[in-house]
Design a protein around this motif. Structure first.
Motif, short mmCIF file in Angstrom:
data_model
loop_
_atom_site.label_atom_id
_atom_site.label_comp_id
_atom_site.label_asym_id
_atom_site.label_seq_id
_atom_site.Cartn_x
_atom_site.Cartn_y
_atom_site.Cartn_z
N LYS A 1 9.56 -16.67 35.38
CA LYS A 1 10.55 -17.60 34.83
C LYS A 1 10.49 -18.96 35.56
N GLY A 2 9.70 -19.06 36.60
CA GLY A 2 9.57 -20.32 37.32
C GLY A 2 10.63 -20.54 38.38
N LEU A 3 11.28 -19.45 38.83
CA LEU A 3 12.34 -19.58 39.82
C LEU A 3 11.83 -19.51 41.25
N TYR A 4 10.65 -18.92 41.43
CA TYR A 4 9.98 -18.86 42.71
C TYR A 4 8.52 -19.21 42.52
N LEU A 5 7.90 -19.77 43.54
CA LEU A 5 6.47 -20.09 43.51
C LEU A 5 5.63 -18.83 43.66
N PRO B 1 14.59 -25.90 42.98
CA PRO B 1 14.65 -27.19 43.69
C PRO B 1 14.25 -27.13 45.16
N ASP B 2 14.28 -25.93 45.75
CA ASP B 2 13.95 -25.80 47.18
C ASP B 2 12.56 -25.23 47.42
N ASN B 3 11.77 -25.11 46.34
CA ASN B 3 10.40 -24.60 46.44
C ASN B 3 10.32 -23.26 47.17
#
Length: 192
Positions: free
Chosen positions: A188-192, A152-154
């Motif tokens: 996993k899509g947790l960080y860009l 959520p915080d990109n």
């Protein structure tokens, strides 16, 4: 007041650490508290010590990790990416440490405060290793408990690696682990 009463009052006081919410979640989707984090760090330090290149007094490391967040009782937890509040978090936590630990008999108070300061300042191999563990455990936790594509915080991988880069100077193996954890978190899509 007797020393025993002071110690009991301190034990009552640190109950408050269980009420300090952190930014990481647990497997049951609630936010973890700072006491849980401290406990997990202490155990992690025991099982990861073989990957740190220096000989350690593990009892000292565990002591540091069990008390390192007591400063959050009155200061609260400051998120690693909250640069504005990170700027004065040490002073706020030191004030909280003084309030919390001064309940103890003076010698215990000074010993615990000095242990906290040693951790904060990275003044020994034990303190530097404890700081590595404190930085690694949230990475492991976040990868394990977060739902796919939760960012959520990109937060970017580069941002995370920048915050954790001090690990590289401490342990080649633990730095490789850090990079692997970040890479898996990106997948996993947790960080860009």
């Amino acid at each position: 007041m007797s020393n025993l009463n002071q110690v009991v009052n301190f034990i009552k006081e640190i109950e408050k650490l269980k009420t300090i919410t952190r930014f990481n979640r647990t497997l049951d989707r609630r936010f973890e508290n700072s006491a849980e984090h401290s406990w997990q760090c202490a155990i992690a330090s025991m099982v990861l010590q073989e990957f740190y290149p220096e000989k350690l007094n593990i009892e000292k490391v565990i002591s540091m990790l069990l008390i390192h967040d007591l400063g959050e009782i009155y200061a609260g937890d400051t998120w690693v990416f909250d640069d504005k509040n990170k700027a004065n978090s040490h002073d706020r936590e030191l004030e909280s440490i003084n309030q919390t630990m001064s309940i103890l008999p003076e010698e215990k108070y000074l010993n615990m405060k000095n242990t906290w300061l040693e951790f904060e300042n990275g003044q020994s191999s034990e303190a530097r290793y404890a700081r590595v563990i404190d930085a690694l455990v949230p990475l492991i936790n976040h990868l394990e408990v977060s739902e796919s594509n939760y960012n959520p915080d990109n937060i970017s991988a580069d941002m995370v690696l920048e915050k954790k880069k001090f690990i590289k100077d401490e342990s080649e193996e633990l730095w490789k682990l850090t990079e692997e954890l970040v890479k898996e978190s990106v997948k996993k899509g947790l960080y860009l």
